[in-house]
Design a protein around this motif. Structure first.
Motif, mmCIF file in Angstrom:
data_model
loop_
_atom_site.group_PDB
_atom_site.id
_atom_site.type_symbol
_atom_site.label_atom_id
_atom_site.label_comp_id
_atom_site.label_asym_id
_atom_site.label_seq_id
_atom_site.Cartn_x
_atom_site.Cartn_y
_atom_site.Cartn_z
ATOM 1 N N UNK A 1 0.957 -1.139 0.024
ATOM 2 C CA UNK A 1 -0.056 -0.110 -0.200
ATOM 3 C C UNK A 1 0.845 1.277 -0.089
ATOM 4 N N UNK A 2 2.065 1.256 0.814
ATOM 5 C CA UNK A 2 2.744 2.438 0.957
ATOM 6 C C UNK A 2 3.475 2.835 -0.681
ATOM 7 N N UNK A 3 3.632 1.433 -1.539
ATOM 8 C CA UNK A 3 4.207 1.690 -2.825
ATOM 9 C C UNK A 3 3.300 2.251 -3.638
ATOM 10 N N UNK A 4 1.994 1.699 -3.668
ATOM 11 C CA UNK A 4 0.977 2.155 -4.408
ATOM 12 C C UNK A 4 0.752 3.574 -4.253
ATOM 13 N N UNK B 1 -9.320 -1.756 -10.362
ATOM 14 C CA UNK B 1 -7.887 -2.109 -10.678
ATOM 15 C C UNK B 1 -6.905 -2.251 -9.508
ATOM 16 N N UNK B 2 -7.037 -1.272 -8.703
ATOM 17 C CA UNK B 2 -6.081 -1.429 -7.270
ATOM 18 C C UNK B 2 -6.343 -2.698 -6.510
ATOM 19 N N UNK B 3 -7.753 -3.239 -6.535
ATOM 20 C CA UNK B 3 -7.954 -4.489 -5.784
ATOM 21 C C UNK B 3 -7.433 -5.714 -6.400
ATOM 22 N N UNK B 4 -7.728 -5.718 -8.042
ATOM 23 C CA UNK B 4 -6.891 -6.565 -8.578
ATOM 24 C C UNK B 4 -5.213 -6.775 -8.417
ATOM 25 N N UNK B 5 -4.654 -5.320 -8.517
ATOM 26 C CA UNK B 5 -3.251 -5.261 -8.693
ATOM 27 C C UNK B 5 -2.855 -5.609 -7.140
ATOM 28 N N UNK B 6 -3.434 -5.355 -5.972
ATOM 29 C CA UNK B 6 -3.099 -5.850 -4.673
ATOM 30 C C UNK B 6 -3.042 -7.405 -4.454
ATOM 31 N N UNK B 7 -4.136 -7.938 -5.151
ATOM 32 C CA UNK B 7 -4.190 -9.201 -5.043
ATOM 33 C C UNK B 7 -3.159 -10.162 -5.818
#
Length: 94
Positions: free
Chosen positions: A24-27, A40-46
């Motif tokens: 999350x810090x990197x995002x 997109x963010x949820x998919x990126x995290x998973x």
């Protein structure tokens, strides 16, 4: 002795993967939180987290005091690589 639902909920709150915070810090560092939609963010995290080894902790302060700087740097590099790979995958498979 059976574990109660309340005890399970407490465990769910107490135990987490330290890579989640680093991710999350990197995002935020990449400013993706302001330029990409929540899906997109949820998919990126998973995808990113599935590319990383788990590192479970109870208290973040433990990582701050007891994690050598070299290991922290290595973990951050792994996060950057995982996010890069996940972004490439998502962008190629829209």
């Amino acid at each position: 002795m059976a574990i109660t639902d309340e005890a399970l909920m407490k465990l769910d709150d107490d135990i987490h993967n330290y890579y989640e915070k680093l991710l999350l810090d990197h995002i935020v560092e990449l400013q993706l939180d302001g330029s990409k939609d929540p899906e997109y963010l949820a998919d990126l995290c998973c995808i990113s987290l599935n590319l990383l080894p788990p590192r479970y902790i109870r208290y973040e302060v433990d990582m701050s005091f007891y994690l050598p700087q070299s290991e922290r740097f290595e973990m951050q590099m792994k996060v950057k690589e995982a996010v890069s790979r996940a972004r490439q995958f998502l962008d190629e498979n829209k």
